[in-house]
Design an enzyme around this catalytic site. Structure first.
Site, short mmCIF file in Angstrom:
data_model
loop_
_atom_site.label_atom_id
_atom_site.label_comp_id
_atom_site.label_asym_id
_atom_site.label_seq_id
_atom_site.Cartn_x
_atom_site.Cartn_y
_atom_site.Cartn_z
N GLY A 1 48.24 11.17 -43.63
CA GLY A 1 47.16 10.20 -42.72
C GLY A 1 47.57 8.94 -42.39
O GLY A 1 47.81 8.39 -41.35
N GLU B 1 43.18 6.44 -55.10
CA GLU B 1 42.63 7.14 -54.19
C GLU B 1 41.08 7.36 -53.83
O GLU B 1 40.62 7.45 -52.92
CB GLU B 1 43.34 8.64 -53.84
CG GLU B 1 44.73 8.54 -53.69
CD GLU B 1 44.95 7.54 -52.39
OE1 GLU B 1 43.99 7.34 -51.55
OE2 GLU B 1 46.25 7.11 -51.96
N GLU C 1 43.01 2.09 -46.13
CA GLU C 1 44.43 1.56 -46.34
C GLU C 1 44.14 0.23 -46.81
O GLU C 1 44.87 -0.24 -47.73
CB GLU C 1 45.34 1.85 -45.14
CG GLU C 1 45.60 3.42 -44.83
CD GLU C 1 45.88 4.09 -45.76
OE1 GLU C 1 46.40 3.70 -46.74
OE2 GLU C 1 45.35 5.38 -45.84
N MET D 1 49.93 5.33 -44.81
CA MET D 1 50.53 4.82 -46.24
C MET D 1 50.31 3.49 -46.30
O MET D 1 50.53 2.74 -45.43
CB MET D 1 51.82 5.32 -46.26
CG MET D 1 52.58 5.18 -47.60
SD MET D 1 51.55 5.99 -48.87
CE MET D 1 51.82 4.88 -50.27
N HIS E 1 43.42 -0.27 -50.24
CA HIS E 1 44.53 -0.19 -51.25
C HIS E 1 45.29 -1.44 -51.58
O HIS E 1 46.16 -1.65 -52.29
CB HIS E 1 45.56 0.83 -50.77
CG HIS E 1 45.24 2.19 -50.85
ND1 HIS E 1 44.81 2.67 -52.09
CD2 HIS E 1 45.22 3.25 -49.96
CE1 HIS E 1 44.63 4.24 -52.16
NE2 HIS E 1 44.90 4.34 -50.92
N ASN F 1 51.31 0.80 -47.48
CA ASN F 1 52.50 -0.13 -47.78
C ASN F 1 51.90 -1.44 -47.43
O ASN F 1 51.50 -1.87 -46.75
CB ASN F 1 53.68 0.04 -46.92
CG ASN F 1 54.02 1.48 -46.79
OD1 ASN F 1 54.60 2.39 -47.61
ND2 ASN F 1 54.06 1.99 -45.54
ZN LIG Z 1 44.84 6.30 -50.13
#
Ligand SMILES: [Zn+2]
Length: 817
Positions: A261, A318, A296, A263, A299, A265
């Site tokens: 979906g 996650e 995201e 990432m 994260h 980074n």
């Molecule tokens: Zn994730």
């Protein structure tokens, strides 16, 4: 794969290597013409005198490697099969320089190259997760060896180049990026190409949105909303975590052929570019996109700032990102993220948690990075997030957030484990957390909750904080109560004896199968639509689980779906339940013939009513139209729409036309020439994917043969072309035609491991599984393949899961048909 890193090897290497930095110099100048690029990596690290270890690289050609100025004899130190360069005789401070020619990828891992059919432009982006960083630079590829990365890129002068750090120098054809803070290799990226960009800023954080040029208008339409939402999320995370966004600039790039979906980074998040809507979109799609953006961003702290030490703690990434993504979206926008979570994400998780491959949220037992891909499932995401919602109810908001802040402060730019997080919450005031955590996080499976007058019954072992409620025959609430469930039975006061529905988790707060008595299922069509949103979501999940367990007659389920959809206000529910009713209920659980037609007819009737009631041009109308196209048996209606006579407010955009043509192709009512003609009109990447799907859908032996050849043998096909081909291959109305391929699937799927990357192999194993052949014979063939020892490891879980889905359909048919 032999190239995969084992947990033990990672632990050994982490003890030998420290203070790592990478200088990466990429030559992408010839990207348009060449299938290779130059990569020079200078690795600096500390070690012990005399120690040895290895670097990883998966080059087309390894040109040279030096250690502390001395050329290494590649014949001795290089093992091409494992992609490892042995380093021996280390010093306290070491410098390794590795020069290589690398291959651009077309499977979405490593440095992926996409040529846009719309304009011929070349686009590149790197995905390093999970183990693909060595496909573009030499590194110690494991999450607990963090490093400062300094990147230099030579690229065509008119290209945009973006990476994890801010660009510090921009000369024509050459850009260099500031050294990053310490980060894991699996989140390293570089993006390059003639991307179209929109820039903004928020609280001195530079923001960028990027998409390929052919989607520029689509991005421009939404850029203001996306930038405003990004800023609001940043504010919310700052408030919650008390730590400023740590990665400098924040770029969001929407990429072609993207496997995930998105990432996360650092500083340069990559998303699949279907999230930039070229045609009309529903509010449900925008809700889901907003949730992904927030996920995201979570994260940037959870995963990038404090990172798990090994993949068995994947949930630390996650589950938290999934929970926080929904929570923050709900808090800062008008989107109803929790309803989408319940209707879409939890359904995904429940399915995963009841399969033979289920695993605990924490501690998935992964000891080999190749198998870590299996853990990116509905358990690590949706179940983990639902359980965190329960945890917040258990700990209280204050302890939850104070624990997180302490956790980040203690582990920023480092690695941490589950135990570290438990310790942080305990220090913040949590009690008996170990017990709670072992019940929820160290076990697998789903509890069952049932509510009768006066008592809530739990089958299972976990504590639940739920709201119980009673409803009358018109869906009006008769009473509710907050409850803590800690044993097999819990007394419930105040539930009226004459209620038509007693719901054990009325606000959709916990993770459980809700069991309803047979009489309730039969009464539900009369009032299901009048229930409040969380109760409708809860009932729809209970319904899907009861059908999957062969406890509920699929025909009764079809009646409930018909009643639910007829006036459903929430687009996520319309899409999720409508799609399930067609793909699973009608096409798998019901046999072909009268009952399947009847179920499709019910779905079509209800969404047709929705379509005419919905405001013209609304997302709700569009969601209903999409389900109707899949459900209607009236091919004349399909032809009429395709000819341009669509209901007022429905826009006949390219994607809708492909959906309509697909209905005709599946039934042999349109041929390859019509597919080719539409492909000429829609020369986009999405158009190419639609065309690949429809070509595989054509009901002729020649079309099936060509599609199968692509799926199993074609080395050159891109990942998206393969997914589209698999999506078209099996169709429930074509079982006679596809019968020969049932045996071929089980005989040939193992051979794909030799020619494709892990992600593609797994996804194709699931997608090209003969799911339309709901027969004992298919189950027998699957069992035979799964019992052989030469089945590749990466294939095992997807085949076990697809077989379990099929087994459930076979079981339901034997009970009810
Ligand atoms: Zn994730």
């Amino acid at each position: 794969m032999a190239m995969s890193l084992l947990r033990e090897e990672a632990a050994t290497r982490a003890a030998v290597v420290s203070a790592v930095s990478y200088e990466i110099d990429l030559d992408l100048l010839a990207a348009a013409e060449s299938d290779q690029f130059g990569s020079v990596t200078t690795v600096r690290f500390a070690s012990h005198a005399g120690a040895s270890t290895f670097l990883q690289l998966r080059p087309a050609t390894l040109t040279s490697a030096t250690l502390n100025g001395n050329a290494l004899d590649l014949d001795k130190v290089w093992d091409a099969a494992s992609g490892r360069i042995a380093l021996a005789g280390l010093r306290e401070h070491n410098t390794v320089v590795v020069r290589a020619a690398m291959a651009y990828s077309h499977d979405g891992e490593g440095l992926h190259k996409h040529v846009d059919p719309a304009d011929g432009n070349t686009y590149l982006y790197a995905t390093s997760a999970l183990a693909a960083a060595p496909r573009w630079f030499a590194c110690f590829d494991q999450p607990d060896i963090k490093a400062e990365i300094t990147l230099t890129v030579a690229a065509p002068a008119d290209w945009t180049v973006i990476a994890n750090g801010p660009a510090t120098e921009m000369a024509p054809g050459r850009c260099s990026f500031a050294p990053t803070p310490p980060m894991s290799t699996y989140v390293a990226t570089v993006v390059a190409g003639p991307y179209h960009s929109v820039h903004g800023s928020h609280q001195n954080i530079p923001l960028g949105l990027h998409v390929r040029a052919s989607l520029a208008d689509a991005l421009d339409r939404d850029a203001e909303e996306l930038l405003a939402f990004t800023g609001a999320c940043l504010d919310q995370f700052h408030r919650m975590f008390g730590i400023q966004y740590p990665w400098g600039e924040y770029h969001q790039v929407f990429c072609p052929d993207f496997n995930w979906g998105a990432m996360e980074n650092p500083g340069c998040v990559t998303f699949r570019d279907s999230m930039i809507f070229r045609g009309r979109s529903t509010t449900a799609e925008r809700t889901s996109r907003a949730g992904t953006i927030a996920h995201e961003m979570a994260h940037m702290w959870f995963g990038n700032l404090a990172t798990f030490a090994w993949w068995d703690d994947l949930w630390l990434n996650e589950s938290f990102a999934e929970y926080l993504g929904h929570r923050v979206t709900q808090a800062v926008s008008e989107y109803d993220a929790w309803t989408e979570f319940g209707a879409v994400r939890k359904a995904w998780g429940y399915a995963a948690d009841r399969r033979p491959t289920t695993h605990p949220i924490a501690g998935n037992g992964i000891d080999d990075v190749a198998n870590a891909l299996d853990a990116f499932d509905g358990i690590s995401y949706a179940k983990g997030a639902a359980v965190l919602k329960q945890l917040v109810a258990y700990l209280g908001e204050d302890v939850f957030l104070r624990g997180l802040r302490a956790y980040f402060a203690a582990h920023e730019y480092g690695n941490a484990t589950f135990a570290d997080l438990i310790a942080a919450w305990t220090a913040a005031g949590a009690t008996e957390l170990d017990e709670w955590a072992s019940a929820w996080l160290r076990t697998s499976g789903v509890d069952t909750l049932a509510l009768s007058c006066g008592v809530l019954t739990r089958v299972g072992s976990r504590p639940h904080a739920v709201t119980v409620a009673a409803y009358d025959a018109r869906g009006a609430e008769l009473g509710r109560g907050r409850l803590r469930v800690s044993g097999p039975t819990t007394a419930v006061a105040g539930m009226p004896a004459d209620a038509s529905l007693l719901l054990p988790d009325a606000d959709d707060d916990t993770w459980a199968k809700l069991a309803l008595p047979p009489a309730t299922w039969e009464d539900l069509p009369a009032f299901v639509a009048a229930l409040p949103a969380p109760a409708r979501v809860g009932v729809s999940n209970a319904l899907r689980l009861a059908v999957a367990d062969a406890e509920l007659d699929p025909m009764i389920a079809a009646e409930i779906v018909e009643a639910l959809l007829r006036s459903e206000p929430d687009e996520a529910v319309i899409t999720a339940v409508g799609t399930w009713a067609l793909d699973a209920l009608a096409n798998r659980f019901l046999p072909p013939g009268a009952s399947r037609e009847s179920a499709c007819g019910r779905v079509a009737a209800s969404v047709r009513e929705l379509l005419s009631d919905a405001e013209p041009g609304s997302g709700r109308q569009l969601a209903a139209a999409r389900v109707l196209i899949g459900a209607t048996d009236d091919l004349d209606e399909v032809r009429t729409w395709l000819g341009g006579a669509v209901p007022e407010g429905v826009e006949l955009d390219a994607d809708l036309r492909w959906a309509l043509l697909g209905r005709l192709v599946a039934r042999g009512q349109a041929d390859a020439a019509q597919v080719d003609a539409l492909a000429v009109e829609d020369q986009s990447a999405q158009g190419a994917d639609h065309a690949a799907r429809l070509r595989a859908l054509i009901p002729t032996p020649e079309a099936k043969s060509a599609a199968w050849h692509t799926l199993i043998f074609d080395r050159a096909a891109s990942n998206y072309e393969l997914y589209a081909t698999a999506a078209g291959f099996w169709h429930p109305s074509q079982t006679e035609l596809t019968a020969p391929y049932v045996g071929r699937y089980f005989a040939e799927i193992n051979s794909t491991v030799a020619i494709r990357g892990d992600w593609v192999v797994k996804r194709l194993a699931a997608q090209s599984y003969p799911w339309t052949h709901v027969e004992q014979q298919t189950l027998d063939l699957a069992a035979a393949l799964l019992s052989t020892s030469d089945l590749a490891d990466v294939l095992r879980n997807p085949i076990i899961d697809a077989t379990d889905d099929l087994r459930r359909a076979v079981a339901s048919r034997s009970v009810f048909s």
